[in-house]
Design an enzyme around this catalytic site. Structure first.
Site, PDB file in Angstrom:
ATOM      1  N   LYS A  68      18.754  69.299 -17.362  1.00 47.30           N
ATOM      2  CA  LYS A  68      19.997  69.055 -16.796  1.00 47.30           C
ATOM      3  C   LYS A  68      20.250  68.303 -15.459  1.00 47.30           C
ATOM      4  CE  LYS A  68      20.428  74.063 -15.813  1.00 47.30           C
ATOM      5  NZ  LYS A  68      21.146  75.216 -16.267  1.00 47.30           N
ATOM      6  N   ARG A 108      30.026  84.297 -18.474  1.00 46.43           N
ATOM      7  CA  ARG A 108      30.099  82.890 -18.091  1.00 46.43           C
ATOM      8  C   ARG A 108      30.852  82.040 -19.413  1.00 46.43           C
ATOM      9  NH1 ARG A 108      25.721  79.490 -15.646  1.00 46.43           N
ATOM     10  NH2 ARG A 108      24.508  79.787 -17.701  1.00 46.43           N
ATOM     11  N   HIS A 154      22.411  84.610 -22.412  1.00 46.72           N
ATOM     12  CA  HIS A 154      21.886  84.250 -21.141  1.00 46.72           C
ATOM     13  C   HIS A 154      21.707  85.519 -20.320  1.00 46.72           C
ATOM     14  CE1 HIS A 154      20.540  81.347 -18.200  1.00 46.72           C
ATOM     15  NE2 HIS A 154      21.555  81.450 -17.336  1.00 46.72           N
ATOM     16  N   ARG A 212      14.337  78.273 -23.030  1.00 47.48           N
ATOM     17  CA  ARG A 212      14.917  77.239 -22.308  1.00 47.48           C
ATOM     18  C   ARG A 212      14.268  77.170 -20.791  1.00 47.48           C
ATOM     19  NH1 ARG A 212      19.248  80.684 -24.322  1.00 47.48           N
ATOM     20  NH2 ARG A 212      19.630  81.379 -21.812  1.00 47.48           N
ATOM     21  N   TYR A 226      25.204  64.800  17.583  1.00 46.43           N
ATOM     22  CA  TYR A 226      26.384  65.292  17.504  1.00 46.43           C
ATOM     23  C   TYR A 226      26.857  66.395  18.011  1.00 46.43           C
ATOM     24  CZ  TYR A 226      27.857  60.954  14.498  1.00 46.43           C
ATOM     25  OH  TYR A 226      27.931  59.831  13.703  1.00 46.43           O
ATOM     26  N   ASP A 265      22.626  59.767   8.326  1.00 44.37           N
ATOM     27  CA  ASP A 265      21.545  59.087   7.450  1.00 44.37           C
ATOM     28  C   ASP A 265      20.444  58.999   8.416  1.00 44.37           C
ATOM     29  OD1 ASP A 265      23.680  57.882   5.656  1.00 44.37           O
ATOM     30  OD2 ASP A 265      24.426  56.914   7.602  1.00 44.37           O
TER      31      ASP A 265
HETATM   32  C1  LIG Z   1      20.015  75.843 -16.317  1.00 41.30           C
HETATM   33  C2  LIG Z   1      19.878  76.993 -17.718  1.00 41.30           C
HETATM   34  C3  LIG Z   1      18.782  77.456 -17.832  1.00 41.30           C
HETATM   35  C4  LIG Z   1      17.421  77.148 -16.960  1.00 41.30           C
HETATM   36  O1  LIG Z   1      17.617  78.166 -16.019  1.00 41.30           O
HETATM   37  P1  LIG Z   1      15.973  78.189 -15.143  1.00 41.30           P
HETATM   38  O2  LIG Z   1      16.532  79.364 -14.065  1.00 41.30           O
HETATM   39  O3  LIG Z   1      15.971  76.816 -14.429  1.00 41.30           O
HETATM   40  O4  LIG Z   1      15.134  78.241 -15.855  1.00 41.30           O
HETATM   41  C5  LIG Z   1      18.579  78.225 -19.188  1.00 41.30           C
HETATM   42  N1  LIG Z   1      19.705  78.588 -19.657  1.00 41.30           N
HETATM   43  C6  LIG Z   1      21.028  78.157 -19.358  1.00 41.30           C
HETATM   44  C7  LIG Z   1      22.221  78.679 -20.357  1.00 41.30           C
HETATM   45  C8  LIG Z   1      21.157  77.475 -18.237  1.00 41.30           C
HETATM   46  O5  LIG Z   1      22.441  77.186 -17.848  1.00 41.30           O
END
Ligand SMILES: *Cc1c(COP(=O)(O)O)cnc(C)c1O
Length: 375
Positions: free
Chosen positions: A40, A140, A171, A224, A269, A317
């Site tokens: 992502k 979430r 998660h 994941r 600045y 920049d």
């Molecule tokens: C982003 C995400 C992950 C990956 O998390 P990491 O900490 O980068 O390994 C896994 N599961 C879900 C649902 C996520 O949103």
């Protein structure tokens, strides 16, 4: 945004590091488990298509993304592996979901009801693949109780067979902590909810990087894998990973202007920095529009093997650094990575900004070219 290829500021991505991190994790999994690489946000700023290619070579058998557009990008690049959208996708996008064969996360009964209706209206032939999210304590998305899961399954079983419950997942919110009590609470809640699902879907998944590195995978068969694949410890420096994580990303630029500044002159600045002596000041063509956060004022970069302080406010920049002596224009400036045996880590940058490496790597803008190296 235009990619500034004619400027020396660039992100260098070490392909071997990404391969190593994924491959090492792959080896820790049992044979029946799969690794989906999380790509992502343009693979956490590393370039989604390129990282997906490397991940596939290293043993990933699928991909996770945040939004449908990121999934379509991978399909258009030719990937045929399963792609799961982790965020919620509007049911009205069901045409795209089925056209590109994308697996989507579902968090409500309404979604499958509406989907079922749309499937009938549109006369779809292909199955819509869904992964049911279970909210075991992250707060979430996902169903929150065993009762809700039971109702969901009841509804699901009444429907035509064009919705495929391909996965179910949760998660964990504290897998990167050295205190496992909340993790255990979530795990127990997960088991309780799973009891309401009579037929085990193809994919049951619970692990992000932190969970996969440090916890039992609670009977799941897919992980994941995100931040650790890019070489960053999800816990910061709190917990030691089971294998060496090799950081994939370096960031360099160059000195484009070097001058001697008399004592008592201000830089940048707001005139927040004033030279204490006669000082050599270098200007570097990179700024917060590239993702160099303004909080990095006072932090160091590496030039010619020396740590040099970023002085004055970081501009959009450009930024200025204090040099130990007259260093020739065109010399490389290392923001992240190695320079003559010294190094600055992504973690150091994250710590200085009081944030996590995820937020730093995602913050580098499209203006910076991504250069891939495989040596
Ligand atoms: C982003 C995400 C992950 C990956 O998390 P990491 O900490 O980068 O390994 C896994 N599961 C879900 C649902 C996520 O949103």
């Amino acid at each position: 945004m235009t990619i500034a290829i004619n400027r020396k500021s660039q992100l260098i991505i070490n392909e071997n590091a990404v391969y190593h991190n994924i491959n090492q994790e792959r080896k820790l999994l049992d044979k029946d488990s799969e690794l989906f690489m999380v790509v992502k946000a343009n693979a956490y700023g590393h370039g989604a298509v390129k990282i997906a290619e490397i991940a596939k070579r290293a043993g990933a058998t699928g991909f996770c993304v945040a939004v449908l557009d990121e999934a379509i990008e991978l399909r258009k690049a030719g990937f045929i592996e399963p792609i799961l959208v982790l965020g919620l996708t509007d049911v009205n996008l069901i045409n795209l979901i089925q056209k590109y064969d994308i697996s989507v996360t579902v968090s409500s009964i309404d979604w499958i009801k509406e989907a079922n209706q749309l499937i009938k209206e549109n006369n779809f032939k292909n199955k819509i693949k869904i992964h049911l999210a279970l909210d075991t304590g992250m707060g979430r998305i996902g169903l929150q109780s065993a009762e809700e899961v039971k109702k969901f399954i009841g509804q699901f079983e009444k429907m035509n067979k064009l919705i495929d419950l391909e996965g179910v997942f949760t998660h964990f919110s504290t897998a990167d902590s050295d205190d496992s009590s909340y993790f255990e609470y979530q795990r127990d809640h997960f088991f309780e909810m799973m009891n309401e699902i009579p037929n085990r879907p193809k994919y049951v998944h619970v692990a992000n990087s932190a969970t996969s590195l440090w916890h039992d995978l609670t009977g799941s068969n897919m992980i994941r894998f995100g931040i650790a694949g890019y070489g960053y410890n999800p816990s910061g420096n709190l917990i030691e990973p089971p294998f060496e994580l090799k950081p994939a990303m370096s960031l360099i630029s160059e000195l484009v202007y070097v001058k001697k500044v008399p004592e008592g002159k201000s830089i940048g600045y707001g005139a927040t920095y004033t030279t204490k002596n006669e000082e050599w000041i270098g200007t570097v063509p990179i700024g917060y529009a590239d993702g160099i956060r303004r909080e990095l004022k006072g932090f160091n970069v590496l030039v010619d093997g020396h740590y040099c302080e970023i002085v004055g406010r970081i501009c959009m920049d450009q930024l200025m650094i204090r040099l130990p002596y007259d260093i020739i224009k065109g010399t490389t400036v290392t923001f992240i990575g190695e320079n003559q045996g010294k190094s600055i880590l992504m973690q150091d940058v994250a710590d200085y900004c009081q944030t996590i490496t995820h937020a730093i790597v995602c913050g580098f803008s499209e203006r910076l070219p991504r250069i891939y190296q495989s040596n």
